[in-house]
Design a protein around this motif. Structure first.
Motif, mmCIF file in Angstrom:
data_model
loop_
_atom_site.group_PDB
_atom_site.id
_atom_site.type_symbol
_atom_site.label_atom_id
_atom_site.label_comp_id
_atom_site.label_asym_id
_atom_site.label_seq_id
_atom_site.Cartn_x
_atom_site.Cartn_y
_atom_site.Cartn_z
ATOM 1 N N TYR A 98 -9.377 3.156 -4.271
ATOM 2 C CA TYR A 98 -9.119 1.850 -3.484
ATOM 3 C C TYR A 98 -10.264 0.901 -3.410
ATOM 4 O O TYR A 98 -11.470 1.429 -3.176
ATOM 5 N N THR A 134 -10.210 3.000 1.441
ATOM 6 C CA THR A 134 -9.276 3.997 1.943
ATOM 7 C C THR A 134 -9.186 5.364 0.992
ATOM 8 O O THR A 134 -9.122 5.322 -0.255
ATOM 9 N N ASP A 189 -10.697 -1.111 -0.952
ATOM 10 C CA ASP A 189 -11.222 -1.227 0.536
ATOM 11 C C ASP A 189 -11.703 0.156 0.838
ATOM 12 O O ASP A 189 -12.174 0.408 2.006
ATOM 13 N N GLN A 200 -1.184 8.793 1.283
ATOM 14 C CA GLN A 200 -1.641 7.691 1.259
ATOM 15 C C GLN A 200 -1.233 6.541 0.128
ATOM 16 O O GLN A 200 -0.577 5.624 0.218
ATOM 17 N N SER A 215 -1.401 -2.736 2.854
ATOM 18 C CA SER A 215 -0.779 -1.565 2.115
ATOM 19 C C SER A 215 -0.204 -2.024 1.032
ATOM 20 O O SER A 215 -0.220 -1.532 -0.196
ATOM 21 N N ASP A 266 1.518 3.757 0.557
ATOM 22 C CA ASP A 266 1.156 2.249 -0.203
ATOM 23 C C ASP A 266 2.185 1.812 -1.259
ATOM 24 O O ASP A 266 2.563 0.765 -1.228
ATOM 25 N N ARG A 313 -2.735 -2.466 -1.829
ATOM 26 C CA ARG A 313 -3.090 -0.981 -2.234
ATOM 27 C C ARG A 313 -1.831 -0.514 -3.272
ATOM 28 O O ARG A 313 -2.095 0.200 -4.076
#
Length: 405
Positions: free
Chosen positions: A335, A339, A337, A345, A189, A349, A192
């Motif tokens: 993102y 997400t 990854d 969100q 997190s 983050d 991000r």
């Protein structure tokens, strides 16, 4: 013979003064009893309401208590003066105690009380005449009391509404995963959140207390951080010729600032100065919850509230009007990854990243505290063992001295 006559005359005057004082005290007691009886009968009249009885009943005994105190002081003063040979002292005591002034005050008080009672009697009679023959008098009084209570509640709610308008709405408490005693940051997190800061926040807000090397081992590897730092240009110098030059960034460089100075920042943002975010979660009350609620709390102003041009309504900001527009929208960031970049969100983050920036030593501090608690617990057990098994034996032993041999 002259001395004897003077002594007898002095004794006669003392007895006369004592008799007069006793008669005065008896007269005051009788007048007090009669006044209390008259006042009790007067206050029990059927045309008096309860409020008037309480007011007049509390004012009436004031003069009687004042007379009682004055008579007690007068009698004691006379006895003391008679003891020293001063017998004919009534005029002197009245002047000392201000008897005429007390009588004048009592006379004024009785006159004002009479006017006060007549005013209340007239007001009560008018009120009773208005409510005479009405079967809803009690219901009207109850309705008035209910209206007064509702008015008080509305007043308190108005005060709380004014406080919310001045200081902003209280942010709710969110379950942050790093708030536990042995909890650590979510490093994914943090990564991000740094991405959200770079792509959304860094164009206006600075983080002048964070260096690129702080990200090594927390969100990025050393190679990734070096490559990230090399993307910026830093003014350095002077060189051997005394001139300033630009160079690629290094790990020791801090995050770049979007504006050269405060005046440039205010000019670019309509007079508003974007704060530095290095310690924002520590510089605001209820820091992390406040920042998250502020980022996700934009909405349309309610009816009756007008926001001037250039400002935006946010109930969590003091005053409700903020110059920063809504920056977190679904899909604003992609993102690495995979997400889903929803508004909640991204807010979670970036707040986690800002919390780490404000307290990068939190994990080490918690780990060190746990170690110290473990060591001190072992030391406490060892101290208890030696206290029970070693020191108690020495403390409870008895020494017998043989004085004979």
């Amino acid at each position: 013979m002259v001395r004897r006559d003077a002594t007898e005359r002095c004794a006669d005057e003392v007895e006369e003064e004592n008799a007069h004082s006793k008669s005065s005290m008896q007269a005051i007691a009788i007048s007090e009893m009669s006044a209390n009886t008259a006042a009790d009968l007067w206050l029990r009249r059927p045309d008096f309401n309860m409020f008037e009885q309480n007011v007049v009943g509390s004012l009436l005994p004031a003069g009687i208590r004042l007379l009682r105190i004055r008579s007690a002081i007068l009698l004691k003063s006379k006895q003391r003066l008679a003891f020293f040979g001063v017998t004919n002292s009534r005029l002197l005591l009245l002047k000392m105690l201000g008897g005429s002034r007390i009588k004048q005050l009592l006379r004024d008080g009785l006159r004002s009380r009479k006017n006060f009672s007549s005013f209340f009697a007239s007001a009560a009679s008018k009120k009773e005449q208005e409510l005479a023959g009405s079967a809803t008098g009690k219901s009207i009084r109850a309705f008035c009391l209910f209206g007064a209570g509702v008015t008080g509640l509305l007043g308190f709610s108005t005060v709380s509404s004014c406080d919310e308008a001045e200081h902003g709405l209280d942010a709710p408490s969110y379950p942050w995963p790093h708030k536990g005693i042995l909890s650590s940051y979510d490093h994914a997190s943090i990564r991000r959140g740094h991405q959200v800061y770079q792509q959304v926040c860094a164009s206006c807000h600075s983080m002048s207390l964070v260096s690129y090397r702080d990200l090594v081992g927390v969100a990025y590897t050393e190679e990734e951080t070096k490559a990230m730092a090399a993307e910026i240009e830093v003014v350095d110098g002077p060189n051997d010729e005394g001139e300033m030059f630009t160079r690629p960034g290094k790990l020791s460089d801090r995050f770049p600032e979007p504006y050269a100075n405060e005046q440039a920042a205010r000019f670019a943002n309509g007079g508003a100065y974007p704060p530095d975010l290095s310690l924002i979660t520590k510089a605001r009350h209820n820091g992390q919850n406040y920042v998250f609620a502020l980022l996700t709390g934009y909405r349309d102003p309610p009816a009756g509230i007008s926001i001037r041009e250039g400002l935006h309504y946010n109930p969590y900001f003091p005053g409700g009007a903020i110059a920063m527009p809504k920056m977190l929208n679904d899909g604003a960031v992609e993102y690495e990854d995979g997400t889903p970049a929803t508004e909640a969100q991204m807010g979670k983050d970036v707040v986690t990243f800002l919390a780490w920036a404000a307290e990068p030593e939190m994990e080490e501090r918690k780990l060190m505290g746990f170690k110290w608690i473990l060591v001190l617990s072992l030391a406490l057990l060892q101290a208890g063992y030696y206290r029970r098994m070693k020191w108690s034996v020495l403390k409870s032993r008895k020494l017998v001295l043989d004085v004979v041999n």
